[in-house]
Design a protein around this motif. Sequence first.
Motif, PDB file in Angstrom:
ATOM      1  N   ARG A 274     -27.974 -30.401  10.247  1.00 32.12           N
ATOM      2  CA  ARG A 274     -28.755 -29.165  10.699  1.00 32.12           C
ATOM      3  C   ARG A 274     -27.846 -28.287  10.053  1.00 32.12           C
ATOM      4  O   ARG A 274     -26.773 -28.255   9.660  1.00 32.12           O
ATOM      5  N   TYR A 275     -28.574 -27.076   9.677  1.00 35.05           N
ATOM      6  CA  TYR A 275     -28.412 -25.719   9.089  1.00 35.05           C
ATOM      7  C   TYR A 275     -28.608 -24.625   9.734  1.00 35.05           C
ATOM      8  O   TYR A 275     -30.111 -24.741  10.476  1.00 35.05           O
ATOM      9  N   MET A 276     -28.082 -24.204   9.761  1.00 34.64           N
ATOM     10  CA  MET A 276     -28.577 -22.125  10.140  1.00 34.64           C
ATOM     11  C   MET A 276     -27.652 -21.129   9.580  1.00 34.64           C
ATOM     12  O   MET A 276     -26.583 -21.198   9.317  1.00 34.64           O
ATOM     13  N   VAL A 277     -28.299 -20.084   9.561  1.00 32.80           N
ATOM     14  CA  VAL A 277     -28.087 -19.160   9.448  1.00 32.80           C
ATOM     15  C   VAL A 277     -27.213 -17.994  10.324  1.00 32.80           C
ATOM     16  O   VAL A 277     -25.586 -17.367  10.230  1.00 32.80           O
ATOM     17  N   LEU A 278     -27.933 -18.528  11.530  1.00 36.85           N
ATOM     18  CA  LEU A 278     -27.029 -17.574  13.044  1.00 36.85           C
ATOM     19  C   LEU A 278     -26.875 -18.182  13.541  1.00 36.85           C
ATOM     20  O   LEU A 278     -27.652 -19.350  13.949  1.00 36.85           O
ATOM     21  N   GLU A 279     -25.947 -18.136  13.663  1.00 39.52           N
ATOM     22  CA  GLU A 279     -24.912 -19.025  14.249  1.00 39.52           C
ATOM     23  C   GLU A 279     -24.521 -19.076  15.703  1.00 39.52           C
ATOM     24  O   GLU A 279     -24.410 -17.315  15.868  1.00 39.52           O
ATOM     25  N   PRO A 280     -24.846 -19.272  17.024  1.00 37.61           N
ATOM     26  CA  PRO A 280     -24.559 -18.728  18.216  1.00 37.61           C
ATOM     27  C   PRO A 280     -23.097 -19.259  18.338  1.00 37.61           C
ATOM     28  O   PRO A 280     -22.661 -19.596  18.397  1.00 37.61           O
ATOM     29  N   ALA A 281     -22.692 -17.482  18.935  1.00 36.74           N
ATOM     30  CA  ALA A 281     -21.137 -17.567  19.085  1.00 36.74           C
ATOM     31  C   ALA A 281     -21.066 -17.811  20.177  1.00 36.74           C
ATOM     32  O   ALA A 281     -20.605 -17.131  21.567  1.00 36.74           O
TER      33      ALA A 281
ATOM     34  N   ARG B 206     -25.091 -23.690  20.953  1.00 39.80           N
ATOM     35  CA  ARG B 206     -25.658 -24.339  19.073  1.00 39.80           C
ATOM     36  C   ARG B 206     -26.783 -25.529  18.901  1.00 39.80           C
ATOM     37  O   ARG B 206     -28.099 -25.124  18.546  1.00 39.80           O
TER      38      ARG B 206
ATOM     39  N   TYR C 249     -30.017 -22.731  19.578  1.00 40.05           N
ATOM     40  CA  TYR C 249     -30.268 -22.199  18.321  1.00 40.05           C
ATOM     41  C   TYR C 249     -30.793 -22.803  16.889  1.00 40.05           C
ATOM     42  O   TYR C 249     -31.499 -22.740  15.978  1.00 40.05           O
ATOM     43  N   GLN C 250     -31.127 -24.684  16.767  1.00 38.67           N
ATOM     44  CA  GLN C 250     -31.509 -24.934  16.099  1.00 38.67           C
ATOM     45  C   GLN C 250     -32.954 -25.784  16.029  1.00 38.67           C
ATOM     46  O   GLN C 250     -34.029 -24.605  16.976  1.00 38.67           O
TER      47      GLN C 250
ATOM     48  N   PHE D 177     -34.348 -17.632  19.473  1.00 35.65           N
ATOM     49  CA  PHE D 177     -32.949 -17.199  20.033  1.00 35.65           C
ATOM     50  C   PHE D 177     -32.549 -15.962  21.534  1.00 35.65           C
ATOM     51  O   PHE D 177     -33.528 -14.511  21.180  1.00 35.65           O
ATOM     52  N   ILE D 178     -31.782 -16.703  22.036  1.00 36.06           N
ATOM     53  CA  ILE D 178     -32.584 -15.680  23.170  1.00 36.06           C
ATOM     54  C   ILE D 178     -31.359 -14.903  23.718  1.00 36.06           C
ATOM     55  O   ILE D 178     -30.110 -14.400  23.153  1.00 36.06           O
TER      56      ILE D 178
ATOM     57  N   THR E 245     -27.294 -33.592  14.213  1.00 39.11           N
ATOM     58  CA  THR E 245     -25.499 -33.577  13.167  1.00 39.11           C
ATOM     59  C   THR E 245     -25.090 -31.757  13.993  1.00 39.11           C
ATOM     60  O   THR E 245     -26.221 -30.865  13.776  1.00 39.11           O
TER      61      THR E 245
ATOM     62  N   THR F 140     -24.605 -28.265  12.160  1.00 42.41           N
ATOM     63  CA  THR F 140     -24.712 -27.505  11.132  1.00 42.41           C
ATOM     64  C   THR F 140     -22.710 -27.219  10.744  1.00 42.41           C
ATOM     65  O   THR F 140     -21.931 -26.967  11.140  1.00 42.41           O
TER      66      THR F 140
ATOM     67  N   SER G 101     -22.589 -18.975   4.105  1.00 40.92           N
ATOM     68  CA  SER G 101     -23.453 -17.961   4.973  1.00 40.92           C
ATOM     69  C   SER G 101     -23.694 -17.577   6.494  1.00 40.92           C
ATOM     70  O   SER G 101     -24.498 -18.953   7.481  1.00 40.92           O
ATOM     71  N   LYS G 102     -22.645 -17.532   7.595  1.00 45.20           N
ATOM     72  CA  LYS G 102     -23.223 -17.553   8.789  1.00 45.20           C
ATOM     73  C   LYS G 102     -23.477 -15.956   9.131  1.00 45.20           C
ATOM     74  O   LYS G 102     -22.544 -14.873   9.240  1.00 45.20           O
ATOM     75  N   ILE G 103     -24.002 -16.194  10.782  1.00 46.19           N
ATOM     76  CA  ILE G 103     -24.732 -14.633  11.049  1.00 46.19           C
ATOM     77  C   ILE G 103     -24.242 -14.795  12.616  1.00 46.19           C
ATOM     78  O   ILE G 103     -24.612 -15.789  13.094  1.00 46.19           O
TER      79      ILE G 103
ATOM     80  N   ASP H  36     -24.142 -14.967  16.258  1.00 45.00           N
ATOM     81  CA  ASP H  36     -25.257 -14.278  17.748  1.00 45.00           C
ATOM     82  C   ASP H  36     -24.244 -14.487  19.037  1.00 45.00           C
ATOM     83  O   ASP H  36     -24.371 -15.153  19.209  1.00 45.00           O
ATOM     84  N   LYS H  37     -25.259 -13.625  20.040  1.00 39.14           N
ATOM     85  CA  LYS H  37     -24.840 -13.125  21.361  1.00 39.14           C
ATOM     86  C   LYS H  37     -25.535 -12.914  21.849  1.00 39.14           C
ATOM     87  O   LYS H  37     -27.046 -12.144  21.211  1.00 39.14           O
TER      88      LYS H  37
ATOM     89  N   PHE I  83     -18.176 -21.591  14.514  1.00 40.47           N
ATOM     90  CA  PHE I  83     -18.342 -21.408  15.653  1.00 40.47           C
ATOM     91  C   PHE I  83     -16.901 -21.977  16.773  1.00 40.47           C
ATOM     92  O   PHE I  83     -16.908 -23.419  16.584  1.00 40.47           O
TER      93      PHE I  83
END
Lengths: 398, 458
Positions: free
Chosen positions: A176-183, A188, A191-192, A238-239, B35, B37, B46-48, B50-51, B91
């Motif tokens: 899996r890959y994502m740009v918008l990573e849940p902090a 995680r 967001y998948q 994205f919640i 699996t 990310t 490239s990562k953004i 988000d919260k 993260f």
Amino acid sequence: MKKSALNHARIIKPVLYFLPVFMLLCHCAFPAFARGGGKSEEINATYRNLAEKMKEYYEGGELRQVIDLYNKECCEPGAGLEKWEPGKEKAEFKKVKKEIRAEFYQFLALSLIALNRPELGETYVRKMLVLRRDEGTDKYWLAVREMARYRYYVAPRFLVGVDLGTNFTFVRPGQRYMVLEPASETGREAYQKKYTFSLSHSRAMQVGLIIEYALGKNISISIQPTVSTQKFQYKNTFIRDKTGATEPATLDYTHNHTLGYLEIPFLLKYRLIKPKFKPYIQVGVYYSMLQSAIKSLHAESQDQEYKEDAIVDIKQLLNRTNLGIWVGAGIESGIGGFRLQIETNYKFGFKNIVDTANRFTNQQLMYAFYDVFDDMKLRNWELTLKVLLPIYFKAFRR
Amino acid sequence: MKTGNGEKMKIASASMLSVLLCIWIAACKPIPRNTETGTESSESFSKIYDKPDKATYTAVDIKQTEDGGYIILGKKDNYPYLLRVDGSGNFEWDKVFTASPENEEYEYSNPIPEVLIHNDEYYFFCNKTYENGDFIVMIKYNETNGSQEEILKRFSEDYEMPDLRNVFTPLHVVKQPNDRGVLLLAFTSPYDYVLLVSIDWNGDLEFEQQLEFRNYKCIYYYPLADRRFHFITRSSTSVRGMENFYNIQIYTGSDTILPCHSITRKLRSLDDPGREIWAAEFYLTKPFIAMECHEVLGEKIETGNKGKGIIKLDGIRFSGVDIEDHIITFYINSELKIDGEKTLVINKSTGKIDQQTELIESTPVYIKVMDVDGQTNIFFAGSSKNNKIVLYTYDLLKSKFLDKKYVGHTHIYEAAGLIETKDGGLAILGTTYVAGRLGRLCLFKLSIANLHIGTMTK
């Protein structure tokens, strides 16, 4: 509207590649029709008389005369049955109506069997059966009837045709890959991408040509170059927590993909011999070449303050070729001079369809829609209607 | 004959069944479906980050940690915010510093660059809001046990103007050589001067020094609403006696000597802990907003008295960024020469001067010098008028433009930091606005393969 037309043009373009090939095949096929329709009435009348004469010879017990007549009138000079081998027939004889030729072969076979040349006789029985493939065996002489009924099965040797159908695509995601990573530590999975299947978003069409060659009465091989569009969908959500009195700004992204492939399957088909409906199974491998790839996106926030749509060409992000296994089953029936088949196939793509070297190269997708492809393998289930035209037949041993 | 055909049939059927069985087994073989990310740490990503809230997160600074991960300092609205990610940008944890653990009525705000790493603990400076104003604190955070500590509690309390404690604002902080402590620039509004402070890791003051130039007052936010004019850079040099060379820029006087923007430059050698050795102080007609000092030009003149001597400084070789007529201008491997009036003048015959009209003048530009394939390149990262981050590459020694790369699309992407990574790549820190309105931190890692000439535009 323009983009939609462009999309259709991309799908139709490969179909146009097939058109000349198909016309060529039809050109080859039409003489097969013509052959049965008769050429020159004069030639047919001559050979009809000769067939009557041959019948008289056989019924009079003049078996050598039967063979001599065939050698003289139907074969090239010196290329008859002198050496007890199948003769090389004249071009003129090959153009004679098939029922007349079948008469020749029938008495020739009976004579050869009577002359203790059963194997050579069988050769002509087979020729006769191919010509009389749609007739029953009851009217044959007893010696031939047994052979025709129990020893041989007449089936198309070489067929061409077209197929048209619908297919449904399933995605098996890998890494899996994502740009918008849940902090956050637990977000995680949320967001998948969610790969969704539905009849409307996963269904597409395919059209193709078929070239089939029978190796035996049950087994045949075929190549079926097919232009196939395959569709699949995934969604991102994205919640956003609700804060105060305001609505949560949860973001929903819907990604619809339409991929156009030129697929070339090499299949081995096994069919059961049944009188009317012949069930069959087929397995093989396929090689596919990507022709077009379009993603249509819809992004929307729950509070309706953000809404955006886009159509993006994603061909650069995908591997140009794929390889996989093809399994299927179907049922066949003869209608007129054609073979009608309804079959279902399942295709297992071996390769990741995403070009990993270019995964992060589309800035619009990554930075405007926060989208980057996961590793994906495609599974495709298709339902196809096939129409095949037998070009020539063969009497296979049962 | 019949028997032979029957055997062939059996063989064919058995073969078909075997093939089908193999296909079924292959189809059932599990493949990874959920699996984690990420990519290898040597690859690009490239990562953004988000919260699930509507707060605005803004990037401030970034450092790479020993394990190849990254610690990012940012702001959640105006609260300090630490974000830890691994080497693939995934993260790991984050923490918002909202209020003093001792008294929650006192809020933290306004974190400044740089975030510092010492003994696997993270340090940053920010304001602590008291009843009568803001005060500076240094916060230490230990990720292992999650402890948070205010190291510098009563900064500048003993200074001769006691009420200063209510009005200090941190500007910029850098780590001193040999992990000795930090150098902090701070600003005080009522008296308009910048203070240079040396602090050790326990929060003890080594010294503090008021910086001013010809009694002109410093200014804080004119003409741009940030503190880029006040910074410290450090460079090693071959000039004996100036091995630890600090280039400290403070911005002064526009309210007293308008319209000229004046600048006070103080060069300070800190090779001897605790000693204050002022090297030189110069005047620039135009301030830089970013600078990388490559070489100090000068010599030490021996006086014959036990090796003692005086340092004759001729200028510096540098790369930097200033604003000329509202246009961001790059100087690549240029020279600042000292004239007789203690004024630094750019020697325009050296290096390369490049105007970048596409960059927004009101946003910072970041500089990094690093070797790529045996060639020394200099990278500039800025924010463009079409809302993208732009990364420029120049050959430093030849002062030649090589390549540039854009990062971003549709929404706003602003550069907030640029660092070299341990694997020879680059990491660009930024702030973006998700769906055009939610400020979030973003991190773009470019592997060394992406830094080769011609690959950046890909």
